[in-house]
Scaffold this motif. Structure first.
Motif, mmCIF file in Angstrom:
data_model
loop_
_atom_site.group_PDB
_atom_site.id
_atom_site.type_symbol
_atom_site.label_atom_id
_atom_site.label_comp_id
_atom_site.label_asym_id
_atom_site.label_seq_id
_atom_site.Cartn_x
_atom_site.Cartn_y
_atom_site.Cartn_z
ATOM 1 N N ASP A 170 44.459 40.967 44.159
ATOM 2 C CA ASP A 170 43.839 39.886 44.668
ATOM 3 C C ASP A 170 44.900 38.630 45.267
ATOM 4 O OD1 ASP A 170 41.176 40.116 44.071
ATOM 5 O OD2 ASP A 170 41.616 39.727 41.758
ATOM 6 N N VAL A 171 44.668 38.139 46.399
ATOM 7 C CA VAL A 171 45.957 37.394 47.028
ATOM 8 C C VAL A 171 45.283 35.963 47.117
ATOM 9 C CG1 VAL A 171 47.440 36.867 48.897
ATOM 10 C CG2 VAL A 171 46.624 39.245 48.436
ATOM 11 N N ALA A 214 41.299 50.246 37.492
ATOM 12 C CA ALA A 214 40.986 48.976 37.505
ATOM 13 C C ALA A 214 40.578 48.773 39.165
ATOM 14 C CB ALA A 214 42.232 48.177 37.486
ATOM 15 N N LEU A 215 41.141 49.514 40.019
ATOM 16 C CA LEU A 215 40.518 49.292 41.433
ATOM 17 C C LEU A 215 39.146 49.875 41.584
ATOM 18 C CD1 LEU A 215 40.744 48.697 44.361
ATOM 19 C CD2 LEU A 215 41.979 50.861 44.751
ATOM 20 N N ILE A 216 39.034 51.046 40.732
ATOM 21 C CA ILE A 216 37.571 51.724 40.929
ATOM 22 C C ILE A 216 36.391 50.853 40.315
ATOM 23 C CG2 ILE A 216 36.417 53.630 39.869
ATOM 24 C CD1 ILE A 216 38.913 55.538 40.173
ATOM 25 N N LEU A 217 36.731 50.480 39.121
ATOM 26 C CA LEU A 217 35.722 49.441 38.577
ATOM 27 C C LEU A 217 35.637 48.089 39.064
ATOM 28 C CD1 LEU A 217 36.426 50.211 34.547
ATOM 29 C CD2 LEU A 217 35.199 51.472 36.254
ATOM 30 N N LYS A 221 46.529 42.060 23.356
ATOM 31 C CA LYS A 221 47.498 42.308 24.259
ATOM 32 C C LYS A 221 47.238 41.649 25.503
ATOM 33 C CE LYS A 221 49.271 46.445 22.064
ATOM 34 N NZ LYS A 221 49.476 47.946 22.450
ATOM 35 N N ASP A 222 48.121 41.098 26.359
ATOM 36 C CA ASP A 222 47.702 40.727 27.642
ATOM 37 C C ASP A 222 47.140 42.030 28.378
ATOM 38 O OD1 ASP A 222 48.055 38.033 27.169
ATOM 39 O OD2 ASP A 222 50.303 38.381 27.910
ATOM 40 N N ILE A 223 46.377 41.978 29.341
ATOM 41 C CA ILE A 223 46.041 43.165 30.257
ATOM 42 C C ILE A 223 47.153 43.309 31.022
ATOM 43 C CG2 ILE A 223 44.468 43.781 31.991
ATOM 44 C CD1 ILE A 223 42.157 42.497 30.609
ATOM 45 N N PRO A 224 47.471 44.586 31.163
ATOM 46 C CA PRO A 224 48.765 44.896 31.943
ATOM 47 C C PRO A 224 48.336 44.609 33.241
ATOM 48 C CG PRO A 224 47.530 46.811 31.163
ATOM 49 C CD PRO A 224 47.025 45.814 30.580
ATOM 50 N N LYS A 225 49.426 43.859 34.179
ATOM 51 C CA LYS A 225 49.255 43.589 35.444
ATOM 52 C C LYS A 225 50.382 43.404 36.354
ATOM 53 C CE LYS A 225 49.623 38.539 34.275
ATOM 54 N NZ LYS A 225 48.800 37.146 34.494
ATOM 55 N N ILE A 226 50.080 43.571 37.753
ATOM 56 C CA ILE A 226 51.191 43.410 38.703
ATOM 57 C C ILE A 226 51.361 42.049 39.378
ATOM 58 C CG2 ILE A 226 52.061 44.293 41.106
ATOM 59 C CD1 ILE A 226 50.602 47.038 40.059
ATOM 60 N N GLU A 227 52.159 41.456 39.562
ATOM 61 C CA GLU A 227 52.271 40.019 39.985
ATOM 62 C C GLU A 227 53.296 39.673 41.091
ATOM 63 O OE1 GLU A 227 51.308 35.269 38.239
ATOM 64 O OE2 GLU A 227 51.583 37.184 36.984
ATOM 65 N N VAL A 263 48.109 39.242 42.514
ATOM 66 C CA VAL A 263 47.909 39.601 41.058
ATOM 67 C C VAL A 263 46.951 40.996 41.088
ATOM 68 C CG1 VAL A 263 46.897 39.284 38.595
ATOM 69 C CG2 VAL A 263 48.089 37.255 39.976
ATOM 70 N N LYS A 264 47.419 42.023 40.434
ATOM 71 C CA LYS A 264 46.679 43.198 40.253
ATOM 72 C C LYS A 264 46.576 43.425 38.536
ATOM 73 C CE LYS A 264 45.969 48.214 41.237
ATOM 74 N NZ LYS A 264 45.042 47.947 40.546
ATOM 75 N N GLU A 265 45.325 43.323 38.235
ATOM 76 C CA GLU A 265 45.254 43.776 36.805
ATOM 77 C C GLU A 265 44.929 45.268 36.657
ATOM 78 O OE1 GLU A 265 42.211 41.423 35.301
ATOM 79 O OE2 GLU A 265 43.514 39.828 34.816
#
Length: 646
Positions: free
Chosen positions: A148-149, A174-177, A37-43, A161-163
């Motif tokens: 990331d911008v 995701a942010l922690i790692l 599956k694609d890694i869930p992300k905000i775009e 994009v934020k994975e």
């Protein structure tokens, strides 16, 4: 690889046991390979100067973003829709508070001073009001949320994009790692740690921490940590046997017993297929089974393969407290976790030792359960549905209460309360209580019904009375339940599935030379040429129709009485009823009895014996004791009354 199979929701604490044991009972190892599956992300993507943006694939028209001294300002709505961030507006101070996971950003219109989790910082450009729209600095907010911008100077397109990690934790894994500098990762609650899987993302983690899945961007390296509650029959040898059974399906490389760096004994297997090589270890410790599994592409370099081996070898059952390990646990000091559902806009506290039951195909239903001594002692359920025209929340609550009273065995119901008003976190609604005795424990079920915006919520908190009295779980969960208004354009229509127990379909069983009407929502499973089973996965009800030779042509009554006498001698059995029965010119004899089950409580069986076509027919109905109510009796009668010989 997959940790959980698809399951459905049960109707009560007892029936939900089936779901929970189906989840925690599997070894949760490499039985199946997870679909990529694609890694869930905000775009977010848009071109400077245009008012239409793409937010998570959806076109949204907003106040046109613009640039001030090199800083891009966008409408606050862009942030809230993309991230699902909570926004609080203070009219008096012109203050904006943005909350996303564990990040809290405070801004003020016209001021360059900002706060990130109470730490002061300076903005390059202050937030502004334009045409009554709040405009905020895009890069500052999104980067602090872990995105990331990027900017394409040729097309003037900005992309954010934020994975993410697929999880309902309040922690932003995701942010922690992304920001961690630590060499190890683990879980302080479940007491394990291992070397950090670098250049890999935490793709998925269950809310209860029983499953964590890391994967590289190209899908050629994977690490999976799975935990399950051990059964009384589990030993280090049975853990080894499960691993060996899996390895036998592949090309075996190694199979041996080992001791790790913390002197804990485990079993290790290494195997491969045409694509990947797997290293797999299993522990039995403190009533739990831990599995650590790595997979690496066969075409990887020797160094890449060694890194994966080091991760699995370095997995140990302890958690150092010296700060060297990045902690995935989100258990708070009060012993609860906060479950946060951004899409359905609700959150609540769940005890740390409760298990999440994932309903993979249902985005509007959520279940948590507590297992103690192989017995389910608690359940929390949340269901969300669209508003229903012509039905108030009070009417919904009364209808649900009556349905449960009809469904439950009247001998089990000790006490019921009328539907009464309730207020939960400022949201008005209605609730009722049913207290039951399932012959093992007294159960208290509280159902709460709320309405927020265009959607209805049903919160169920169900606990064994002894468990409930010892710890005030009910109040802790209820007082923590919070809902926000759901965007209809994001979620759409959510319709409550109503059981179709009043709609039947006819099955002609040619092998058995009979036909029978069965509810349309029941499943059919042919056992063999002389037996067929129909069952309802929602309620635990079912019927088994089978035939036997009857060389002596004994009448149904005689055989039925013999079987009844035989069953009455079974340990714990109790005969409830028996009599002759005739329908469709078929003479039958029936007897009804209960039998105890160690894990799932008592079951009620009703056996109808008939003779025809030179065969002896047995029609055996089954239902959990607690579910042997008016509704069950009506369904079973319709089925048996439809029975005919071909």
């Amino acid at each position: 690889m997959t940790a959980f199979r698809k399951v459905k929701k049960g109707i009560s604490l007892l029936l939900c046991t089936f779901l929970l044991f189906s989840v925690i009972g599997i070894p949760a190892v490499a039985e199946d390979k997870e679909e990529k599956k694609d890694i869930p992300k905000i775009e977010i993507s848009f071109t400077v100067g245009e008012s239409t943006l793409k937010i998570n694939g959806k076109s949204v028209t907003v106040e046109t973003p613009y640039v001030v001294d090199g800083t891009t300002l966008v409408p606050l709505r862009v942030i809230t829709e993309a991230f699902g961030a909570k926004v609080t507006w203070d009219e008096k101070t012109q203050g904006i508070t943005l909350e996303y996971k564990e990040v809290v950003i405070k801004l003020n219109i016209g001021k360059k001073t900002a706060y990130i989790n109470s730490q002061v910082t300076e903005l390059l450009q202050a937030p502004e009001l334009k045409n009554s729209t709040t405009m905020v600095p895009l890069r500052f907010v999104t980067e602090n949320f872990g995105a990331d911008v990027s900017y394409n100077s040729q097309t003037a397109e900005i992309t954010v994009v934020k994975e993410n990690t697929e999880s309902n934790s309040i922690k932003d894994y995701a942010l922690i790692l992304k920001r961690t500098t630590k060499d190890y990762i683990g879980d302080s609650y479940h007491k394990w740690h291992m070397p950090m899987p670098k250049e890999m993302r935490l793709r998925d983690r269950t809310f209860d921490g029983y499953y964590s899945y890391f994967v590289s961007d190209d899908g050629k390296r994977e690490v999976m940590i799975t935990i399950k509650d051990a059964e009384s029959s589990d030993t280090p040898d049975t853990v080894a046997q499960k691993l060996i059974a899996i390895a036998k399906e592949y090309t075996l490389i190694e199979s041996t017993k080992k001791v790790d760096k913390s002197h804990s004994e485990y079993y290790f297997v290494k195997y491969k297929d045409k694509e990947m090589t797997y290293e797999h270890k299993g522990y039995l410790s403190n009533g739990k089974i831990f599995y650590a599994l790595s997979a690496v592409d066969n075409g990887a370099t020797a160094q890449e393969k060694q890194v994966m081996s080091d991760i699995i070898e370095g997995f140990v059952l302890n958690f150092p407290t010296d700060g060297s390990v990045e902690d995935l646990s989100d258990v708070m000091s009060d012993g609860y976790r906060v479950f946060s559902e951004n899409r359905m806009k609700f959150s609540l506290k769940v005890p740390a030792d409760w298990i999440e039951v994932r309903l993979e195909d249902k985005e509007n239903e959520f279940i948590f359960g507590r297992i103690q001594s192989n017995r389910l002692v608690g359940r929390i359920g949340v269901e969300i549905y669209s508003e229903q025209s012509g039905q108030t929340i009070e009417q919904w609550a009364n209808m649900d209460r009556q349905h449960n009273i009809d469904m439950f065995n009247p001998a089990c119901i000790i006490e019921t309360s009328p539907v009464a008003p309730i207020n939960v976190a400022g949201v008005s609604g209605y609730s009722y209580m049913i207290k039951m005795d399932n012959k093992k424990e007294k159960i208290i079920m509280n159902d709460i019904f709320l309405m927020k915006g265009k959607y209805r919520y049903n919160l169920t908190i169900e606990l064994e009375e002894s468990f409930m009295n010892s710890k005030d779980y009910y109040n802790a969960v209820l007082n923590s339940f919070k809902v926000e208004e759901i965007y209809v354009e994001d979620v759409g229509q959510l319709t409550r599935f109503e059981q179709k127990n009043d709609i039947f379909t006819t099955y002609e069983e040619k092998n058995l030379e009979c036909k029978v009407d069965i509810p349309v929502n029941w499943n059919r499973e042919e056992q063999n040429s002389t037996s067929v089973v129909f069952f309802d996965p929602e309620s635990g009800r079912g019927v088994n129709i089978f035939t036997n030779e009857n060389k002596n042509a004994d009448p149904a009554e005689k055989v039925g009485r013999q079987l009844k006498n035989y069953m009455s001698e079974e340990k714990g059995a109790q005969i409830l009823d028996s009599d002759d029965y005739e329908i469709n010119n078929i003479k039958m004899y029936f007897f009804k009895y209960t039998l105890p089950n160690e894990n799932d409580g008592n079951f009620v069986y009703t056996a109808y014996i008939a003779y025809g076509n030179g065969k002896l027919y047995s029609i055996v109905f089954t239902t959990p004791y607690i579910g042997d109510g008016k509704e069950t009796a009506t369904i079973f009668k319709k089925i048996v009354d439809s029975f005919k010989f071909l």
